[in-house]
Design an enzyme around this catalytic site. Structure first.
Site, mmCIF file in Angstrom:
data_model
loop_
_atom_site.group_PDB
_atom_site.id
_atom_site.type_symbol
_atom_site.label_atom_id
_atom_site.label_comp_id
_atom_site.label_asym_id
_atom_site.label_seq_id
_atom_site.Cartn_x
_atom_site.Cartn_y
_atom_site.Cartn_z
ATOM 1 N N LYS A 48 0.814 -1.395 -0.291
ATOM 2 C CA LYS A 48 -0.164 -0.161 0.072
ATOM 3 C C LYS A 48 1.305 1.184 0.090
ATOM 4 C CE LYS A 48 0.052 -0.519 5.055
ATOM 5 N NZ LYS A 48 -0.900 -1.137 5.466
ATOM 6 N N ARG A 146 -10.805 -0.088 14.032
ATOM 7 C CA ARG A 146 -10.517 0.175 13.141
ATOM 8 C C ARG A 146 -11.240 -0.337 11.438
ATOM 9 N NH1 ARG A 146 -4.293 1.050 10.976
ATOM 10 N NH2 ARG A 146 -4.685 -1.308 9.787
ATOM 11 N N TYR A 268 16.208 29.522 9.671
ATOM 12 C CA TYR A 268 15.205 30.229 10.264
ATOM 13 C C TYR A 268 15.546 29.898 11.761
ATOM 14 C CZ TYR A 268 13.032 30.456 5.614
ATOM 15 O OH TYR A 268 12.424 30.549 4.430
ATOM 16 N N MET A 316 11.428 24.220 3.607
ATOM 17 C CA MET A 316 11.051 23.577 3.126
ATOM 18 C C MET A 316 12.137 22.726 1.829
ATOM 19 S SD MET A 316 8.192 24.197 0.157
ATOM 20 C CE MET A 316 7.432 25.691 0.815
HETATM 21 C C1 LIG Z 1 -0.688 -2.371 7.035
HETATM 22 C C2 LIG Z 1 -1.030 -3.084 7.286
HETATM 23 C C3 LIG Z 1 0.028 -4.657 7.425
HETATM 24 C C4 LIG Z 1 1.329 -4.478 7.466
HETATM 25 O O1 LIG Z 1 1.719 -3.891 7.913
HETATM 26 P P1 LIG Z 1 3.504 -3.880 8.186
HETATM 27 O O2 LIG Z 1 3.238 -3.492 10.026
HETATM 28 O O3 LIG Z 1 3.620 -2.562 7.096
HETATM 29 O O4 LIG Z 1 4.297 -4.802 8.669
HETATM 30 C C5 LIG Z 1 -0.866 -6.291 7.567
HETATM 31 N N1 LIG Z 1 -1.831 -5.954 7.235
HETATM 32 C C6 LIG Z 1 -3.125 -4.793 7.225
HETATM 33 C C7 LIG Z 1 -4.377 -4.759 7.668
HETATM 34 C C8 LIG Z 1 -2.667 -3.627 7.259
HETATM 35 O O5 LIG Z 1 -3.201 -2.553 7.285
#
Ligand SMILES: *Cc1c(COP(=O)(O)O)cnc(C)c1O
Length: 395
Positions: A48, A146, A268, A316
């Site tokens: 992702k 979640r 800055y 930046m």
């Molecule tokens: C992001 C995610 C993972 C991977 O998690 P990591 O901590 O990056 O290994 C696995 N399962 C779900 C449902 C996730 O959202």
């Protein structure tokens, strides 16, 4: 050494002020390392957020060449890109099945992770209407609050398993909240809940583990593990003895050296006083590139073996380092400072900035010249193996 067509063809490596070197052999090696911790169990790959910032297409090609057959992404568009890169693998979309997206899932052969009874009902209705047994995954919420079916809905599903009729159930999954703290009691609580619920549900493969959970031990592994961040070189379980290889190396060229002979301040807010004599190096990377402003005055870069403290505020497009202790020949205009990798540990750096490696990786900027090395660096068929493992891009 492969010089891939970069997703950002300009600036060219030779003139880029900052280069992101991405080692796909290390990515593949990390996948194999994680897989070896869970022998006999399927190891998927979580890709992702553009494969945690390193670039989805090269990442999935490299993971697939290493043996990965199941991929998880968050969104439908990531799923479509994945499918266009790898026509034959299993693609699961974690963010689920929003109403109206059913056709997109079937058009692209994507598997939705169904997160509540209404999702399941809609996907099943779609399957019936199209006379297909559609592949599906279902997420159970065992303590994360979640995504996923809550306890009572899971019980309802167990009592009425016909709600799954017509679906090809490929996976039950749940997600751990505290796996990076191995002693946290919620790990065991979630494991117990998952087991209890699975026992009442129709039989299908199951999955619990993200990267840190793999280190909790075999009880947690079930049938498939879902590592993400560890593939990209982070070590989310500090105590783990198995270390991941560095995948990302960010190097920035020194744009200018300031010799300070009389007292003055840097940057800055005039937060960093220098009495002199000193040499301050400015590089062309800042928070606009995902190098967090919260690192101001708290991080270090490297020039070879020399540690160079970050001084003053990150701005930046620019950041300043004190290179007074580095021989002048190694720290002049055009010399490179490693900001991430190359001796700068990504987990420690993230910690210094009050964040986690996940956020540093997914925030990696779009202005860098990106150079991929190793297997998967090239588009198209067949793996192209680097003959100089660990070699960096030309420049
Ligand atoms: C992001 C995610 C993972 C991977 O998690 P990591 O901590 O990056 O290994 C696995 N399962 C779900 C449902 C996730 O959202």
């Amino acid at each position: 050494m492969d010089q891939s067509p970069s997703p950002t063809p300009f600036p060219a490596a030779e003139i880029a002020a900052a280069r992101l070197l991405i080692d796909l052999d290390a990515l593949a090696a990390n996948w194999r390392t994680i897989a070896s911790l869970a022998p006999g169990i399927e190891t998927a790959g979580v890709v992702k957020a553009d494969a945690y910032g390193i670039g989805l297409e090269p990442a999935v090609r490299a993971l697939h060449a290493a043996g990965c057959q199941t991929f998880f992404c968050a969104t439908i568009d990531e799923g479509i890109r994945l499918r266009q890169t790898l026509p034959a693998v299993q693609v699961m979309v974690l963010n689920g099945l929003l109403p109206g997206s059913e056709a997109t899932f079937t058009d692209h052969g994507l598997i939705p992770v169904l997160n509540d009874l209404a999702d399941i009902a809609r996907w099943r209705a779609w399957a019936m209407a199209h006379n297909q047994r559609l592949p599906s995954a279902v997420q159970l919420d065992t303590g994360m609050t979640r995504l996923g079916l809550k306890g009572p809905d899971t019980e309802r599903l167990a009592a009425e398993p016909e709600r799954l009729d017509g679906l090809d159930l490929r996976l039950w999954l749940t997600h751990p909240a505290c796996a990076d703290v191995p002693t946290h009691p919620l790990n065991r609580t979630q494991l117990d809940r998952f087991r209890t619920r699975l026992a009442a549900l129709p039989v299908a493969p199951a999955s619990f583990c993200n990267s840190p959970a793999v280190h909790l031990g075999p009880e947690w592994h079930f049938d498939l593990i879902r590592p993400g961040v560890a593939l990209y070189g982070a070590n989310p379980t500090p105590a783990a003895t198995v270390r991941m290889r560095e995948v990302v190396h960010l190097k920035a060229k020194i744009l200018q050296i300031h010799r300070v002979d009389t007292p003055r301040t840097v940057g800055y807010g005039a937060t960093h006083p220098v009495d002199g004599p000193a040499r301050i190096a400015t590089v062309g990377v800042g928070y606009g590139d995902g190098y967090p402003r919260s690192l101001s005055g708290r991080a270090e870069g490297r020039i070879g073996d020399h540690v160079v403290p970050l001084v003053g505020r990150v701005s930046m497009d620019l950041t300043t380092f004190d290179v007074s202790a580095v021989p002048e020949a190694l720290a002049r205009q055009g010399s490179e400072i490693s900001l991430i990798g190359g001796g700068v540990d990504i987990d420690r750096l993230a910690h210094a900035g009050g964040t986690i490696a996940y956020e540093l990786l997914t925030g990696l900027g779009r202005r860098y010249n990106r150079t991929y090395s190793g297997d998967g660096a090239r588009d198209g068929a067949g793996p192209t193996v680097s003959d100089q493992p660990g070699a960096e891009g030309t420049a």
